[in-house]
Each structure stands twice: as C-alpha cells, then as structure tokens.
Design an enzyme around this catalytic site. Structure first.
Site, PDB file in Angstrom:
ATOM      1  CB  SER A 119      28.072  -8.096 -16.598  1.00 57.04           C
ATOM      2  OG  SER A 119      29.073  -8.655 -15.790  1.00 57.04           O
ATOM      3  CG  HIS A 360      23.656  -9.162 -18.921  1.00 55.28           C
ATOM      4  ND1 HIS A 360      24.558  -8.846 -17.935  1.00 55.28           N
ATOM      5  CD2 HIS A 360      23.822 -10.475 -19.182  1.00 55.28           C
ATOM      6  CE1 HIS A 360      25.256  -9.929 -17.616  1.00 55.28           C
ATOM      7  NE2 HIS A 360      24.829 -10.935 -18.353  1.00 55.28           N
ATOM      8  N   GLY A 362      25.473  -4.079 -15.917  1.00 56.86           N
ATOM      9  CA  GLY A 362      26.819  -4.282 -15.409  1.00 56.86           C
ATOM     10  C   GLY A 362      27.175  -3.339 -14.290  1.00 56.86           C
ATOM     11  N   GLY A 366      32.280   2.672  -9.921  1.00 56.11           N
ATOM     12  CA  GLY A 366      31.960   3.999 -10.427  1.00 56.11           C
ATOM     13  C   GLY A 366      31.303   4.029 -11.782  1.00 56.11           C
TER      14      GLY A 366
END
Length: 538
Positions: A119, A360, A362, A366
């Site tokens: 993300s 941020h 993400g 994995g």
C-alpha cells in the site's frame, strides 16, 4: 498485531495453489492496507538465521548498530529470510540488506533488492495526482464525475458528489475491500471501476474515515483518463523516472536482471518459499502494485521531505504541494495507530510530543513493509521483508516507539488499559459485520461477536467464504469451507470509544481500534485496522 480481516494468515495462504485461489484471496483481502496479519512467532529452532549480508551504505553510529541488532534478532525470532532497511537521520543516509532473497536459492539481500511494497504504492498514486493538480488538469475538490462522467457506485448521491480528495483521504464512504481481478490487459482498471456500481455506501462521502482500496483504484483510473495512457505508464513518466527510481516498477517483466525477494510463508516456525504469494491483479495496481527497493524507498522519503525537485534539479512539485499532501487531514480515527486523518494518501499520526508522523506501509502475502517520516525531525525509515513473519518486526519498528523514540524523540499518544463496569461496556456489546469482494467477484462476510469480560471486551472473528454455493466451482468447495475460520480477539478501553487490541488471551498486541457513533449517539461501527464493522443491535 491483531488480524486484519482474516484469521491466521499462514494456514490460509499455504492453500493458495491456483491463479489466486479463494483461500489465497483471504490472505490478500486486507493485504493492501497498512495493517497486517496475525504474527506467527518462529520456533526456537527456526532455520532462518538472518544477519547483515554486507557492509551498509552509510556511516557507522551506535543507533544504526542497535537497529542492525534488532532486525537481526527479529529475523531469527520471526522466520524472516531477508530484509532491507533505509534510514534518513540527521542528514545521514543508511541503507543495508540482511539475509537472503530465497531460502531455496539464496542470494544476499542488499539495498537494491526489490520487494513488493503493497500500500505504500498509494502514495505514488497520490503524488501523481498532485502533479496533475499542479498542471491544472485535476482539482482535488472537484467531483469524480468531472473526469469519469459515468462513475457509479450503488448510492446515487455518493456517485455524483464524491470528490477526488475524498478518494485520496479514504472518506469516500463505500465498501472499500474490493479485490476483483480483471486480467492483465490495459483495460483491467477501467473494468474494475465499472464493476464498482454494486458497492454499497456505508457513510456519506467526507464524513467517516474507512480504509478504501477501491477508491484508490478510482484515483488511478482518473490518472489514466487525464493522461491518455495506462496508470503504470503515467506514474513512471510523472514520478518514478524523473526521480531516478531505477529499481521501482509495477510489472515483474520489468524486474528482469534485478535481485527479487521471493515471498515466504511461516510453517512450524520456519520460512517456506511460497511463489504463489507473488501474484497480484493488475486492476489493483494503484492501491498496491509497486515493486521497489530500500534504496529507492529512501529516495522517495527524501523527495517528500525535500523541496519538490528531482536529483537533476527538475521541479516535480512545489513545496506547498508536498506540504498539502501531509496536512489538512480528512476524518480521523484509527488505522493500527491513532490518526488525525489522512492527507493526500498519507496517514497523519499524532504523537505525545507534538511532531506529526507521516506514514504508510504495506502488506502483501509474504511481503511486509513499513514506511514513515517525521518531517519536523528530518527522520525517515523504510523496511522491506520477504516473510509473513515480517509483520511483527514492522510493528516493533513502526507501530511501537522503538524507532520513533530513538531517532526522532517522539512517542505514541499514551494509552493505559482501563477496567470498565458492565454498564459502561454494554453499549459496545453485540455482533458486528463487514463484507469484502474477492478476486472472482464473490461477496465474503466477516462476523465479530463482542461481549464483556473482566472489565474489557472479548470475542471472536469469523471469516466466511461466498454465501452462494453457485459462486464456487465444485473442486473449490472443500477449500472454501476450510477458509471459514474463527479466531479470538479482545479490546481494552483507554479512553471513550478508543481501545487497545487484545489477542485471544487478553494480551495487548500493540495496535489500536475505535468505535464510531451514529447521528443518534449510539455505537454504529467498530473500526479495526481501518475497516468498518456494522453494529447489529436487532
């Protein structure tokens, strides 16, 4: 860290064997969010030994030595084969790789090894939009329909009124966990946005923060329409290439010749290669499709902390636009940590000492990463890992105070668990439900039941596959049945409506959630990892 719209991710993801199986989807359904999955602690006998793979790029300093030691220890404890870190601190840059790219075919990780960053891609989407804003081609407060005249979600008012800014600050208001795969063609994103016509509206646009992957896909489609090219080509042309991010790409085909960190599951405390985790629908590119390196991610931080110019002096954004991206937050709440709200794709996080954290990160199966900056202290940190076990290391470095306290001198807002009376807990008890749409377009349900227990809330979260058997091929029925899993959870209040997340034993896991009240003052939603669960009181 508690679960993010799925139960124990490792068991789910091991079943992913087809293109992107339903069980594989369950693991990826929340993967584009900053939040991650339940950490799987490695057994003492883990085969992963971690450790630095060479000399770092940057000066020696006791703080960097401490960071090395923490990462190396975590790699052993949580079964992380490989990691890379980048730090900007007091004008110094530090980049280092640890461990290996692949337990079966090991190659040392370095600062140029590429990982999926999940993300954090959203910040590239937001920055690309801001370039179009400065060129006069997009207005943040214009309705989406100025650029996409046929844009439609289920609610007519939201379809007509939602703005570009609301796409980027996660206040668009419709169901955001939509992960449909429309193939590898250049029309994948357009087809995805067209399919959003069925998405229900949870709240009016601009009123409530709820993490929204689908909204970022709409922003990506606006980029396509305005520039007349594909989303990926536009981001490369406007952001990636001018900044010289030579190890940042969208397609695996573009990484030929790069060292690629392969994804790993954690099975019985050991890292196990799981190639199926790598696959990602092209339709989700604007919300989580980037592949990048620690060195490039640190350069990304340097740009956002700088004056808006590229290394060759070319101006990409004004200082004012960079500040605009990390100010004037939309509605606040929680997304693992407390938020003032989202700016233009950046999480804006308050601290106990005044300085704001811009963050941020993400999660992809994995591939767990973290990214934060403290502009007022000139500090930035990025971490990339290639294992499900990376979730816990990311929490320790990005959610907790370990790095923020040492490098930036800031800490989280204080939170001490309270013991409440049964009467005080009663308004929060009950069933909460949410939905998501999987890669094949089927609706899946998540059910949370919360009851009072020893002055706190305890309960369960259950994940259900598609409700209609007709949506599932016969050979997948057994897999879907196994995908309906239940896990324990809890919540301890530290101030009205805000809680510390607990595991099934009642222990804090380091993340925070909150309850959202409706116009009548009653509890309407539970917001956990940025997602909204509706309170069912009837």
């Amino acid at each position: 860290m508690t679960t993010d719209l799925l139960s124990d991710g490792s068991a789910t993801r091991r079943a992913a064997g087809r293109r992107w199986s339903r069980r594989g989807f369950l693991s990826a359904a929340s993967a584009l969010g900053c939040a991650g999955v339940t950490p799987v602690a490695a057994a003492p006998g883990s085969a992963v030994r971690g450790g630095g793979t060479g000399e770092p790029d940057g000066p020696s300093h006791p703080l960097f030595d401490a960071l090395d030691a923490k990462i190396e220890q975590a790699m052993k404890a949580y079964a992380i084969p490989g990691a890379a870190v980048g730090v900007l601190w007091n004008g110094q840059e530090y980049v280092k790789g640890y461990g290996v790219t692949n337990v079966d075919h090991p190659v040392p990780v370095d600062g140029d090894t590429v990982f999926r960053v999940g993300s954090t891609t959203k910040t590239f989407t937001g920055t690309t939009v801001m370039r179009l804003v400065e060129r006069g081609e997009v207005e943040l407060d214009a309705p989406v329909r100025r650029y996409l005249p046929d844009f439609t979600v289920a609610d007519p008012y939201a379809s007509a009124q939602v703005t570009v800014r609301q796409l980027l600050d996660h206040s668009a208001g419709w169901l955001g966990d939509d992960y449909q795969d429309f193939g590898p063609g250049n029309d994948a994103l357009a087809r995805f946005v067209t399919s959003m016509a069925r998405l229900p509206q949870l709240n009016p646009p601009g009123t409530v923060f709820a993490y929204n992957n689908a909204a970022l896909c709409v922003a990506g489609r606006i980029v396509e329409v305005v520039t007349g090219t594909t989303y990926e080509a536009a981001v490369r042309d406007l952001v990636i290439d001018p900044l010289g991010l030579d190890h940042t790409r969208f397609s695996t085909d573009e990484t030929v010749g790069f060292d690629v960190a392969a994804p790993h599951d954690v099975v019985d405390g050991k890292a196990v290669l799981e190639p199926s985790f790598w696959l990602q629908p092209r339709s989700l590119a604007p919300t989580g499709g980037l592949i990048s390196s620690a060195r490039d991610q640190l350069a990304w931080a340097r740009f956002h902390l700088g004056d808006g110019t590229a290394p060759d002096g070319t101006r990409l954004l004004s200082r004012a636009s960079l500040r605009r991206m990390r100010s004037d937050p939309g509605p606040g709440g929680t997304l693992v940590v407390e938020l003032d709200g989202m700016g233009v794709t950046w999480m804006l996080r308050p601290t106990a000492r005044g300085a704001r954290v811009v963050q941020h990160g993400g999660t992809w199966p994995g591939q767990i990463s973290g990214f934060l900056m403290v502009p007022g202290r000139g500090f930035a940190l990025t971490l990339l890992t290639n294992s499900e076990g990376g979730t816990q290391l990311r929490d320790e470095l990005f959610t907790d105070d370990w790095a923020l306290g040492r490098f930036a001198g800031v800490t989280n807002l204080p939170a001490t668990a309270q013991v409440l009376t049964g009467q005080a807990l009663a308004p929060y008890e009950g069933r909460y439900t949410a939905q998501r749409i999987n890669d094949e377009g089927a609706v899946e349900d998540v059910v949370v039941d919360l009851t009072r227990h020893d002055g706190q809330l305890r309960g369960t979260r259950t994940f259900h596959g598609p409700s209609s058997p007709g949506d599932t091929a016969p050979e997948e029925e057994e897999e879907d049945a196994a995908a309906a899993q239940t896990s324990g959870l809890g919540a301890a209040f530290y101030r009205p409506d805000f809680t510390l997340d607990l595991d099934d034993e009642g222990r804090p896991v380091g993340t925070r959630s909150d309850f959202v009240r409706g116009p009548d003052g009653k509890v309407l939603w539970w917001r956990n990892h940025g997602r909204l669960y509706r309170h069912r009181t009837g």
